[in-house]
Design a protein around this motif. Structure first.
Motif, short mmCIF file in Angstrom:
data_model
loop_
_atom_site.label_atom_id
_atom_site.label_comp_id
_atom_site.label_asym_id
_atom_site.label_seq_id
_atom_site.Cartn_x
_atom_site.Cartn_y
_atom_site.Cartn_z
N ALA A 127 63.58 41.63 47.02
CA ALA A 127 63.79 41.61 45.56
C ALA A 127 63.87 40.19 45.05
N SER A 128 64.38 39.26 45.88
CA SER A 128 64.45 37.87 45.47
C SER A 128 63.05 37.28 45.33
N GLN A 129 62.11 37.74 46.16
CA GLN A 129 60.73 37.26 46.05
C GLN A 129 60.03 37.89 44.85
N VAL A 130 60.37 39.13 44.56
CA VAL A 130 59.84 39.76 43.34
C VAL A 130 60.34 38.99 42.13
N LYS A 131 61.61 38.61 42.15
CA LYS A 131 62.22 37.87 41.04
C LYS A 131 61.51 36.55 40.80
N ILE A 151 79.83 44.19 44.93
CA ILE A 151 79.64 43.27 46.05
C ILE A 151 80.97 42.99 46.75
N THR A 152 82.00 42.73 45.98
CA THR A 152 83.31 42.42 46.56
C THR A 152 83.90 43.60 47.30
N ASP A 153 83.82 44.77 46.70
CA ASP A 153 84.49 45.96 47.26
C ASP A 153 83.68 46.66 48.34
N LYS A 154 82.36 46.57 48.27
CA LYS A 154 81.52 47.36 49.18
C LYS A 154 80.45 46.53 49.89
N LEU A 155 79.49 46.00 49.14
CA LEU A 155 78.27 45.46 49.74
C LEU A 155 78.51 44.29 50.68
N SER A 156 79.51 43.47 50.39
CA SER A 156 79.77 42.29 51.24
C SER A 156 80.59 42.62 52.47
N LYS A 157 81.11 43.82 52.58
CA LYS A 157 81.92 44.20 53.73
C LYS A 157 81.05 44.26 54.99
N ASP A 158 81.71 44.07 56.15
CA ASP A 158 80.98 44.05 57.42
C ASP A 158 80.14 45.32 57.62
N GLU A 159 80.63 46.44 57.11
CA GLU A 159 79.94 47.71 57.33
C GLU A 159 78.57 47.76 56.65
N PRO A 185 73.63 33.47 43.66
CA PRO A 185 72.29 34.00 43.95
C PRO A 185 72.27 35.46 44.37
N TYR A 186 73.25 35.88 45.18
CA TYR A 186 73.25 37.26 45.65
C TYR A 186 73.57 38.23 44.51
N GLN A 187 74.48 37.82 43.64
CA GLN A 187 74.82 38.65 42.49
C GLN A 187 73.62 38.79 41.55
N LYS A 188 72.92 37.67 41.32
CA LYS A 188 71.79 37.68 40.38
C LYS A 188 70.64 38.53 40.91
N VAL A 189 70.33 38.39 42.19
CA VAL A 189 69.24 39.18 42.76
C VAL A 189 69.61 40.66 42.79
N SER A 190 70.84 40.97 43.16
CA SER A 190 71.27 42.37 43.22
C SER A 190 71.20 43.01 41.84
N GLU A 191 71.59 42.26 40.82
CA GLU A 191 71.54 42.79 39.45
C GLU A 191 70.10 42.92 38.98
N PHE A 192 69.28 41.91 39.27
CA PHE A 192 67.86 41.95 38.88
C PHE A 192 67.13 43.12 39.51
N SER A 193 67.48 43.44 40.75
CA SER A 193 66.74 44.44 41.52
C SER A 193 66.73 45.81 40.87
N GLY A 194 67.83 46.16 40.19
CA GLY A 194 67.95 47.51 39.65
C GLY A 194 68.21 48.55 40.71
N TYR A 195 68.66 48.11 41.88
CA TYR A 195 68.86 49.01 43.01
C TYR A 195 70.21 49.74 42.96
N TYR A 196 71.18 49.21 42.18
CA TYR A 196 72.56 49.65 42.36
C TYR A 196 73.14 50.34 41.12
N LYS A 197 73.87 51.42 41.38
CA LYS A 197 74.52 52.20 40.32
C LYS A 197 75.86 51.56 39.97
N THR A 198 75.83 50.58 39.09
CA THR A 198 77.07 49.91 38.71
C THR A 198 76.87 49.14 37.41
N ASN A 199 77.94 49.01 36.67
CA ASN A 199 77.95 48.13 35.50
C ASN A 199 78.64 46.82 35.82
#
Length: 315
Positions: free
Chosen positions: A235-239, A215-223, A195-209
């Motif tokens: 974005a999940s509600q928009v989806k 998500i693994t390298d950055k977004l899921s980290k504690d920081e 679900p988190y991957q799908k919403v993040s991809e749907f959102s169009g918020y992130y500069k990544t292919n």
């Protein structure tokens, strides 16, 4: 080395309690305390200068006097009643949305003007309602994101295109990074529905292919995880088609070392759309702008003065 913000904020709140509220005694709050040797936890009364006594907390002394009655009514009728930690610990952030956003309900036109100062293209036509998060009954809860993550404040609005939207507000004070829980880790990485991957991809918020890699390298980290999950919740509600527009305000003090560093870093991950929907605002910026808008009524002027004296911590 600069004195850490949390320590300075603790001193600031203790002095505000003594000088502004005229309360000189330490307050005591029942807290779960873990023994470092046995790791056994039990509930004890903890007494500290920035805590309020139960009587003072129940009387709403943690809230702005000008709107105290209204805020206490909100607590009782909307968010489950008295909570010792929220209403008694002056250092925590849970009470701050009540002090800032409940008074805004009394002038939604000015609140709309305030938000349009910060949001790209000033999209709000009208505000329908302002909702404060209720414990265990989340105001922006949806079934798509399994953690039932919620925001501190939900502002429902009508956009200039006549479509429905939400401004979600996350409020921080002395918080730093948040350690990941096992359930949270499983929901992000082990859930076969992703679900988190799908919403993040749907959102169009992130500069990544490769959203999995980001998500693994950055977004899921504690920081960054708290910031990321706050941003994609709407974005999940928009989806799902529940709303058309979503903006995420991330509110924090300028002196908070963690968010002052991590939010600029988070912005580097974002596309233009991501930057337009994620709005970081410091307390200093918010209160200064509020002062220029909520300035015709003596009660509002005193409220802004209170917010500045209460939450702007000097270096």
């Amino acid at each position: 080395m600069a004195v850490l913000f949390k320590y300075r904020a603790k001193v600031h709140q203790s002095e505000f309690k003594k000088n502004a509220l005229k309360i000189i005694d330490d307050g005591c709050i029942p807290m779960e305390v873990t023994n470092k040797n046995s790791l056994f936890a039990n509930t004890k009364l903890v007494c500290l200068p920035h805590f309020l006594s139960k009587n003072d907390a129940q009387a709403g002394k943690i809230y702005c006097e000008a709107y105290r009655k209204t805020i206490l009514q909100c607590i009782e009728s909307e968010i489950g009643g008295f909570n010792a930690m929220r209403d008694g610990n002056m250092l925590r952030s849970e009470h701050i949305p009540l002090n800032i956003f409940v008074p805004m309900r009394e002038d939604l036109e000015k609140t709309k003007n305030l938000l349009n100062k910060f949001i790209f293209a000033s999209p709000l036509k009208t505000i329908e309602k302002i909702i404060i998060e209720k414990n265990h009954d989340k105001t922006i809860k949806d079934s798509y994101l399994p953690d039932n993550k919620s925001l501190d404040v939900r502002i429902d609005f009508i956009n200039k295109d006549e479509e429905k939207g939400v401004v979600g507000v996350e409020v921080e004070f002395t918080e730093l990074s948040f350690l990941i829980r096992e359930e949270e880790r499983n929901n992000i990485f082990e859930n076969s529905e992703k679900p988190y991957q799908k919403v993040s991809e749907f959102s169009g918020y992130y500069k990544t292919n490769n959203i999995d890699e980001l998500i693994t390298d950055k977004l899921s980290k504690d920081e960054y995880r708290q910031i990321w999950k706050s941003h994609i919740l709407g974005a999940s509600q928009v989806k799902q088609g529940k709303i058309k527009h979503y903006y995420n305000i991330y509110l924090y003090p300028n002196g908070n070392e963690h968010f002052s560093k991590r939010i600029p870093e988070y912005l580097t991950f974002l596309t233009q759309k991501g930057k337009e929907t994620f709005i970081p605002i410091t307390y200093e910026e918010l209160f200064a702008t509020m002062e220029s808008i909520f300035n015709e009524d003596k009660t509002q002027i005193n409220w802004i003065k209170y917010l500045k004296e209460r939450y702007l911590v000097k270096n």
